[in-house]
Scaffold this motif. Structure first.
Motif: not given
Length: 311
Positions: A65-77
């Motif tokens: 939805i946010f247009g962010i492709k790097n899913i590793s940012i989610f895991y890190l957050s």
């Protein structure tokens, strides 16, 4: 699909109500019947946390939805938020506990009830908070000393905090809080009444029954695993396959298993290290409640962001 969820949850609430009564009867007949903290931990690490084990799927959806492709940012957050909660608990445990109890009350009240409520008003959000507070207030009312003992094992060493708890206990403020929670259940029950809303009262009486007969840890384990987590899990199963619940269940298990196992292993590792400094049961309580707090905040934040941005 909403009517189907209502029907399934009504049946689930009735089964849970019978489950609570049966185990309460066993406790009444067998005076020394109990469940070890280790069993409670294992139930929470399997059935309990599994309902949050699809957060990676929801995170991927949110990032899309946010247009962010790097899913590793989610895991890190997600991990950083969890670690931050643990650090804050170590630094300011009383503040962290109070915030956790308030947030958990709202989360429990909302997640257990929102499928029955059409209007998303601020008043209903307040009712969710008050309704969910029963999960916190009931063990304190029925087993005050045991609940305080649990707080003490959670690194809370603040005399003023315990004086405040004694004040609300001796002045019947806990009973008043339960009265407000009861009133909120009644208001939610009567709003746009339909038969399926008896789910609310099955849940209400189940929570009171298990907290009256069982210790705070056992009561919380029953509620968290067999009511809250299963209910949330059912909604996830139907999201995965709204035509066939059995297929949705199998898909849910497949998707939830990796993070459930990983989280369980991390918690068991934490238990091993804590056991070097604290007693075994004390270590278990720290893992259960501080660990759940660290996972609850990123989980609720994710649910909030999905709800606000998924249109």
């Amino acid at each position: 699909m909403n009517n189907r969820i209502k029907k399934i949850n009504l049946n689930h609430s009735f089964i849970f109500f019978l489950f609570c009564n049966i185990f309460s009867l066993i406790t009444f007949v067998i005076n020394d019947f109990t469940i070890s903290p280790l069993i409670c931990l294992l139930l929470i690490l399997t059935i309990g946390i599994s309902h949050g084990s699809l957060d990676n799927v929801k995170g991927a959806k949110l990032f899309q939805i946010f247009g962010i492709k790097n899913i590793s940012i989610f895991y890190l957050s997600y991990v950083l938020i969890a670690i931050t909660v643990i650090i804050l608990w170590l630094i300011i445990p009383v503040f962290s506990l109070v915030i956790f109890l308030i947030v958990a009350s709202y989360h429990f009240g909302k997640e257990d009830t929102q499928f029955l409520i059409i209007e998303k008003s601020m008043f209903n959000q307040l009712l969710f908070l008050i309704k969910g507070s029963l999960i916190i207030l009931a063990p304190m009312y029925f087993h005050f000393d045991e609940t305080v003992d649990i707080f003490k094992l959670l690194l809370l060493d603040n005399e003023l905090f315990y004086k405040f708890l004694n004040f609300i206990e001796t002045n019947k403020i806990l009973l008043f809080g339960i009265f407000l929670a009861t009133l909120s259940n009644i208001v939610l029950f009567t709003q746009n009444f339909e038969f399926k809303k008896f789910t609310i009262f099955f849940d209400y009486f189940s929570i009171l029954i298990i907290n009256y007969y069982f210790s705070p840890l056992i009561a919380f384990t029953f509620y968290f695993c067999f009511l809250h987590s299963i209910r949330h899990g059912i909604s996830l199963m139907l999201e995965l396959n709204d035509n066939d619940l059995n297929k949705g269940f199998r898909l849910f298990i497949k998707k939830a298993l990796p993070l459930t196992i990983l989280t369980a292993l991390l918690c068991l590792s934490g238990l091993y290290f804590l056991n070097n400094s604290y007693s075994f049961n004390s270590s278990i309580l720290k893992i259960i409640f501080i660990g759940l707090a660290s996972l609850t905040f990123p989980h609720i934040l994710l649910e909030y962001l999905i709800e606000k941005n998924e249109k």
